[in-house]
Motif scaffolding. Structure first.
Motif, short mmCIF file in Angstrom:
data_model
loop_
_atom_site.label_atom_id
_atom_site.label_comp_id
_atom_site.label_asym_id
_atom_site.label_seq_id
_atom_site.Cartn_x
_atom_site.Cartn_y
_atom_site.Cartn_z
N ARG A 87 7.64 14.68 -13.39
CA ARG A 87 7.32 14.98 -14.78
C ARG A 87 6.41 16.21 -14.88
O ARG A 87 6.59 17.05 -15.77
CB ARG A 87 6.65 13.77 -15.42
CG ARG A 87 6.52 13.86 -16.94
CD ARG A 87 5.95 12.56 -17.50
NE ARG A 87 6.86 11.44 -17.27
CZ ARG A 87 7.88 11.15 -18.05
NH1 ARG A 87 8.14 11.89 -19.13
NH2 ARG A 87 8.65 10.11 -17.79
N ALA A 88 5.46 16.33 -13.96
CA ALA A 88 4.56 17.48 -13.97
C ALA A 88 5.31 18.79 -13.74
O ALA A 88 4.89 19.84 -14.22
CB ALA A 88 3.48 17.29 -12.91
N ALA A 89 6.43 18.73 -13.03
CA ALA A 89 7.23 19.92 -12.78
C ALA A 89 8.14 20.27 -13.96
O ALA A 89 8.88 21.26 -13.91
CB ALA A 89 8.07 19.72 -11.52
N GLY A 90 8.10 19.46 -15.01
CA GLY A 90 8.91 19.72 -16.21
C GLY A 90 10.38 19.42 -16.05
O GLY A 90 11.21 19.88 -16.85
N LEU A 91 10.73 18.59 -15.06
CA LEU A 91 12.15 18.36 -14.76
C LEU A 91 12.80 17.31 -15.65
O LEU A 91 14.00 17.09 -15.56
CB LEU A 91 12.29 17.97 -13.29
CG LEU A 91 11.85 19.06 -12.31
CD1 LEU A 91 11.97 18.58 -10.87
CD2 LEU A 91 12.66 20.34 -12.52
N LEU A 92 12.01 16.66 -16.49
CA LEU A 92 12.59 15.72 -17.46
C LEU A 92 12.75 16.35 -18.84
O LEU A 92 13.20 15.70 -19.78
CB LEU A 92 11.73 14.45 -17.55
CG LEU A 92 11.66 13.62 -16.28
CD1 LEU A 92 10.76 12.39 -16.47
CD2 LEU A 92 13.05 13.17 -15.84
N GLY A 110 0.79 -1.22 0.00
CA GLY A 110 0.00 0.00 0.00
C GLY A 110 0.82 1.27 0.00
O GLY A 110 0.26 2.35 -0.09
N GLN A 111 2.14 1.18 0.11
CA GLN A 111 2.95 2.39 0.08
C GLN A 111 3.05 2.93 -1.33
O GLN A 111 3.19 2.17 -2.29
CB GLN A 111 4.36 2.12 0.61
CG GLN A 111 4.47 2.27 2.11
CD GLN A 111 5.91 2.55 2.51
OE1 GLN A 111 6.81 2.68 1.67
NE2 GLN A 111 6.14 2.65 3.80
N PRO A 112 2.98 4.27 -1.48
CA PRO A 112 3.16 4.85 -2.81
C PRO A 112 4.53 4.47 -3.35
O PRO A 112 5.50 4.36 -2.62
CB PRO A 112 3.08 6.36 -2.55
CG PRO A 112 2.34 6.48 -1.26
CD PRO A 112 2.72 5.27 -0.46
N GLY A 113 4.62 4.24 -4.65
CA GLY A 113 5.87 3.81 -5.25
C GLY A 113 6.41 4.80 -6.24
O GLY A 113 6.06 5.99 -6.23
N TYR A 114 7.26 4.29 -7.12
CA TYR A 114 7.98 5.13 -8.06
C TYR A 114 7.05 5.88 -8.99
O TYR A 114 7.32 7.04 -9.35
CB TYR A 114 8.94 4.25 -8.85
CG TYR A 114 9.75 5.00 -9.87
CD1 TYR A 114 10.79 5.83 -9.47
CD2 TYR A 114 9.48 4.89 -11.23
CE1 TYR A 114 11.56 6.52 -10.40
CE2 TYR A 114 10.23 5.57 -12.17
CZ TYR A 114 11.27 6.39 -11.76
OH TYR A 114 12.02 7.07 -12.68
N ALA A 115 5.95 5.27 -9.41
CA ALA A 115 5.03 5.92 -10.37
C ALA A 115 4.48 7.22 -9.80
O ALA A 115 4.36 8.21 -10.53
CB ALA A 115 3.90 4.97 -10.72
N ASP A 116 4.19 7.24 -8.49
CA ASP A 116 3.67 8.47 -7.88
C ASP A 116 4.72 9.58 -7.90
O ASP A 116 4.42 10.73 -8.23
CB ASP A 116 3.26 8.20 -6.43
CG ASP A 116 2.23 7.08 -6.33
OD1 ASP A 116 1.18 7.18 -6.98
OD2 ASP A 116 2.50 6.11 -5.60
N LEU A 117 5.94 9.23 -7.55
CA LEU A 117 7.01 10.22 -7.55
C LEU A 117 7.30 10.69 -8.97
O LEU A 117 7.50 11.90 -9.20
CB LEU A 117 8.27 9.59 -6.94
CG LEU A 117 9.52 10.46 -6.92
CD1 LEU A 117 9.30 11.73 -6.14
CD2 LEU A 117 10.70 9.67 -6.35
N SER A 118 7.31 9.76 -9.91
CA SER A 118 7.61 10.12 -11.30
C SER A 118 6.60 11.10 -11.86
O SER A 118 6.95 12.03 -12.59
CB SER A 118 7.65 8.84 -12.15
OG SER A 118 7.98 9.15 -13.48
#
Length: 343
Positions: free
Chosen positions: A26-31, A14-22
């Motif tokens: 990505r939404a911040a435009g850092l990629l 149930g812990q948030p994983g990599y997809a949540d962080l990604s």
């Protein structure tokens, strides 16, 4: 958790994983690519190289050339950082453009770009893994107790006192990188062996011709030794704080990607000067989570990643530069301890 602990834990359900962080990153435009930033950095590196070249010719056969050797060691490492970023596809979107940049910069410093990409990709896939990470499989060092006990002869003696010998050994790192590149290019361990051979031959031919055309044999030999040794130390000091002394992973561990990358990596604080000196590698956690993120975006991602880890109970390692080296030496000293008490 000590720096020598091996991690064998299950990901809590149930812990948030990599997809949540990604998604947040990505939404911040850092990629997004930062081509103009890299263009400016590459131009400045070549200008610095040109300044070093002019100084080299102007000074002629003089012992003042040792200062030029030290300066060029810094420039060569900055070239290597660009090659590193190209290998991770941080500069351009296309593989071809990144590879061209990587091959050029590899050729400038006498490294096989193809060899480096291969072993570095394996490192990123298995950071600090006891059997799968090539960066913890160094013949003269022991990063685990088991590695130490497996050493024999002179190498075992070196492992006993590896904490004291670590920085002196870095003087040989540049020569080791050259040799690994040559061995891979001529041993068929790279994707484009013919190109790699041409680049390496051109590098060493141009390098040695320039040195011994301008300098007398003795001055030239000392120049090469100072340049190569300082380059090796700078390269080693840039990469060593990132994972050495962090937990190692055994076969059969069950860590997910997010925790595998975060828990085996260490960030280094220090601001813009450390960012420049370490080529952005001081944001090692963010770099491992998002290998293709452009270097100037890593410091912005650090805020997001650290906050995410704090909110979800994931240990996030960060310290100052000198403290990071202390951690490395403490770990090496601890791993050599059983050898010092055994007969």
């Amino acid at each position: 958790m000590t720096t020598s602990d091996a991690i064998v834990v299950d990901r809590p359900q149930g812990q948030p994983g990599y997809a949540d962080l990604s998604r947040s990153v990505r939404a911040a435009g850092l990629l997004d690519r930062r081509r103009y930033h890299y263009l400016g950095r590459i131009v400045l590196n070549f200008l610095a190289f040109a300044v070093g070249g002019v100084a080299f010719v102007w000074l002629g056969d003089s012992w003042w050339q040792l200062f030029v050797a030290a300066f060029l060691a810094l420039v060569f490492t900055q070239f290597a950082f660009i090659g590193h970023d190209a290998g991770h596809k941080q500069i351009f979107r296309s593989r071809r453009a990144n590879d061209v940049t990587g091959f050029v910069h590899g050729g400038l410093v006498g490294l096989s770009y193809g060899w480096w990409v291969g072993q570095h990709t394996q490192h990123h896939a298995h950071p600090n893994h006891e059997t799968k990470d090539p960066d913890v499989d160094i013949p003269v060092l022991a990063f685990t107790i088991e590695q130490g006990h497996a050493k024999r002869g002179v190498v075992r003696w070196v492992a006993k006192y590896q904490a004291f010998l670590f920085f002196p050994l870095l003087l040989l790192e540049g020569l080791s990188l050259h040799w690994s590149s040559i061995r891979s290019a001529w041993g068929g361990g790279v994707r484009k062996p013919r190109l790699e051979k041409v680049l390496l031959v051109l590098h060493f031919a141009a390098y040695l011709t320039a040195v011994f055309l301008v300098l007398s044999p003795l001055t030239g030999i000392v120049f090469v030794l100072v340049h190569q040794c300082l380059w090796g130390v700078y390269m080693g000091c840039s990469f060593a704080p990132n994972h050495k002394g962090m937990p190692t992973l055994p076969d059969g561990h069950t860590l997910d990607f997010l925790r595998r990358q975060v828990l085996t990596s260490r960030n280094v604080r220090g601001g813009p000067w450390v960012d420049f000196a370490l080529g952005g590698l001081n944001y090692q956690i963010e770099h491992h989570l998002f290998p293709n993120m452009p270097r100037p975006n890593l410091r912005h991602a650090q805020v997001i990643v650290q906050d995410f880890c704090l909110r979800h109970g994931i240990e996030y390692a960060q310290c100052g530069l000198l403290r990071s080296y202390r951690y490395v030496l403490e770990h090496l000293h601890a791993m050599g301890a059983p050898l010092r008490v055994s007969r």
